[in-house]
Design a protein around this motif. Sequence first.
Motif, short mmCIF file in Angstrom:
data_model
loop_
_atom_site.label_atom_id
_atom_site.label_comp_id
_atom_site.label_asym_id
_atom_site.label_seq_id
_atom_site.Cartn_x
_atom_site.Cartn_y
_atom_site.Cartn_z
N LYS A 207 0.83 -1.21 0.00
CA LYS A 207 0.00 0.00 0.00
C LYS A 207 0.87 1.26 0.00
O LYS A 207 0.56 2.25 -0.68
CB LYS A 207 -0.93 -0.02 1.20
CG LYS A 207 -2.06 -1.04 1.08
CD LYS A 207 -2.93 -1.03 2.33
CE LYS A 207 -4.02 -2.07 2.23
NZ LYS A 207 -4.87 -2.11 3.46
N ASN A 208 1.94 1.23 0.78
CA ASN A 208 2.86 2.36 0.80
C ASN A 208 3.51 2.57 -0.57
O ASN A 208 3.71 3.70 -1.01
CB ASN A 208 3.95 2.16 1.86
CG ASN A 208 3.41 2.23 3.27
OD1 ASN A 208 2.35 2.81 3.51
ND2 ASN A 208 4.13 1.63 4.22
N LEU A 209 3.82 1.47 -1.24
CA LEU A 209 4.40 1.55 -2.58
C LEU A 209 3.41 2.19 -3.56
O LEU A 209 3.80 3.01 -4.40
CB LEU A 209 4.80 0.15 -3.05
CG LEU A 209 5.61 0.05 -4.34
CD1 LEU A 209 7.02 0.59 -4.11
CD2 LEU A 209 5.68 -1.39 -4.83
N ILE A 210 2.15 1.81 -3.43
CA ILE A 210 1.12 2.37 -4.31
C ILE A 210 0.92 3.86 -4.04
O ILE A 210 0.76 4.67 -4.96
CB ILE A 210 -0.20 1.59 -4.14
CG1 ILE A 210 -0.05 0.19 -4.74
CG2 ILE A 210 -1.36 2.32 -4.78
CD1 ILE A 210 -1.22 -0.73 -4.47
N VAL A 211 0.95 4.24 -2.77
CA VAL A 211 0.85 5.66 -2.43
C VAL A 211 2.02 6.45 -3.02
O VAL A 211 1.85 7.56 -3.54
CB VAL A 211 0.80 5.85 -0.89
CG1 VAL A 211 0.96 7.31 -0.51
CG2 VAL A 211 -0.50 5.29 -0.33
N LYS A 212 3.19 5.85 -2.99
CA LYS A 212 4.39 6.54 -3.45
C LYS A 212 4.44 6.70 -4.96
O LYS A 212 4.80 7.77 -5.48
CB LYS A 212 5.63 5.78 -2.96
CG LYS A 212 6.95 6.49 -3.23
CD LYS A 212 8.10 5.76 -2.56
CE LYS A 212 9.41 6.51 -2.73
NZ LYS A 212 10.53 5.81 -2.06
N TYR A 213 4.06 5.64 -5.70
CA TYR A 213 4.25 5.66 -7.16
C TYR A 213 2.94 5.64 -7.95
O TYR A 213 2.96 5.81 -9.17
CB TYR A 213 5.11 4.47 -7.60
CG TYR A 213 6.52 4.54 -7.05
CD1 TYR A 213 7.41 5.52 -7.48
CD2 TYR A 213 6.94 3.64 -6.07
CE1 TYR A 213 8.70 5.59 -6.96
CE2 TYR A 213 8.22 3.71 -5.56
CZ TYR A 213 9.10 4.68 -6.00
OH TYR A 213 10.37 4.75 -5.49
N GLY A 214 1.82 5.41 -7.27
CA GLY A 214 0.55 5.40 -7.95
C GLY A 214 0.09 3.99 -8.29
O GLY A 214 0.90 3.12 -8.63
N LYS A 215 -1.23 3.81 -8.18
CA LYS A 215 -1.80 2.48 -8.44
C LYS A 215 -1.55 2.04 -9.88
O LYS A 215 -1.18 0.89 -10.14
CB LYS A 215 -3.30 2.50 -8.15
CG LYS A 215 -3.98 1.15 -8.32
CD LYS A 215 -5.47 1.22 -8.05
CE LYS A 215 -6.17 2.01 -9.13
NZ LYS A 215 -7.65 2.01 -8.97
N ASP A 216 -1.74 2.95 -10.84
CA ASP A 216 -1.59 2.58 -12.24
C ASP A 216 -0.16 2.12 -12.54
O ASP A 216 0.04 1.16 -13.29
CB ASP A 216 -1.95 3.76 -13.14
CG ASP A 216 -3.45 4.04 -13.15
OD1 ASP A 216 -4.21 3.15 -12.70
OD2 ASP A 216 -3.85 5.12 -13.60
#
Length: 492
Positions: A207-216
Amino acid sequence: MIANHRTLTRELDAVLFQVIKASLSGIVQEMQNSLFRTGFSTIIRESQDASCAIMNAGGDVVAQHVVLPLHIGCFPACCNAVMKAYGGSIREGDAFLINHPYEGGSPHAPDIAVITPIFAEQELVGFCGSIAHKSDIGGPVPGSCSGQAKEIFNEGLHLPAVRYQQGFVTNEEVEKIIASNSRTPELVLGDIRGQLGADRLGENRLKNLIVKYGKDAVLACYSQLMDVAENRVRQAISQWRDGTYTAERFVDDDGIELNKPVRIFVTVEKKGEMLHIDFTESADQTKGPANIRFPLVQAACAYCLISLIDPQMYVCSGLFRTFDLAVRDGSVLSPRFPAPVNTYNPTVHAVIDALFDALSHIVPDKVRADGCGSRSIVIGGRNTHTGKSYVQYEIVGGGTGARSNKDGLSGSTNNQGNARIAPVEIIESEFPTRILRMELIKDSGGAGRYQGGLGICREYVNLKDARFSLRSAKHNIPANGMHGGLPGRTGA
């Protein structure tokens, strides 16, 4: 959605792709470290008979730190069983258990999978998973691995996909059922909770990775990882010689019909950048527990390709796109329910040895001889100090086969049996046993220009009465040599 991900794949910056890829690997490694550090049993804590992975929303593996290579086939099958059972009702805070070899993908019932969903922006974006061997889940013998099982009902408690947590709250009834079916309930529940903790850690990191770089971007990386793995393998295969080759290996027996070797026969056809692997001429399913399910055959094929091409290769389900695999329904490699499966490892060794033999004609510079088979011993009884039941489950290695340019390794695990050998000090401190010697067996590896690795002698004294079980192979049929090299010594 898949089409959109593929569009994003072409647009994803190359540097960002590598950053996210490395982050996914790091997350799985951290999950695995957490699992091994919190393990209650020596099986997980010392032998590391477990692995972790991240899957996409379709259940395909997008990141796995390889300790046990077979689990690349098991995770998707377990995830698919969860999705089939719960579908649109999967929510944040859920966790699922499954260990059923037929409804899911566990190699055998002691291997319990814990699967948790990952949501971002109210969308299911994947799963975290862990699979770990349990000390005991019931059945007629300590350790739940009866060599005389004639159906899986002799192999302990089987769980279809069941919801273990909802809204991050544990279903205590499920834990009570598991505990009441185990000789070592504290260890089993402790290890399951450790798996859950590792999964939750992976969820938070992702989740932190998605926040950092974006879900797409992360979802695009998922798709691109599959394509890169596929292209990497296809490119390597395209450099190999075309042709069709066969090989066979035998498992000593199935535990029931003791004088009947179990034949594994493979035909490998290489054409262009694709492999067709056909096991349909292998033996019928066995009465005893030597059978293995399709996910393990698939994973064994992927393992062989990784070994031949690049042992450091990034591992994901994209590897499965590079070969066609055929097995026969009702055979030892695709048994019909409720055929027993708990001593699967010797059969997987035979599958891998046969595959390497056939592929050695296609990739002659990567030839290797057979190594040791599976060696798992289980001793169960009452603990000297506590009076409670104990299960002493150990993985004991041997020698690996000689290679084209060097000797095999001595005193090691082989092929897919990649768990560690538990230290003598740990075994003696936790169980009522003494190990009098552990040493390499002189001249036990096959002789040749390059020698096979040496096997292990391990001698025990039990300090209390106990029951003994053995999951092993190559006691009657030795490891084959290659190109004139002599076979190895049989086990005893």
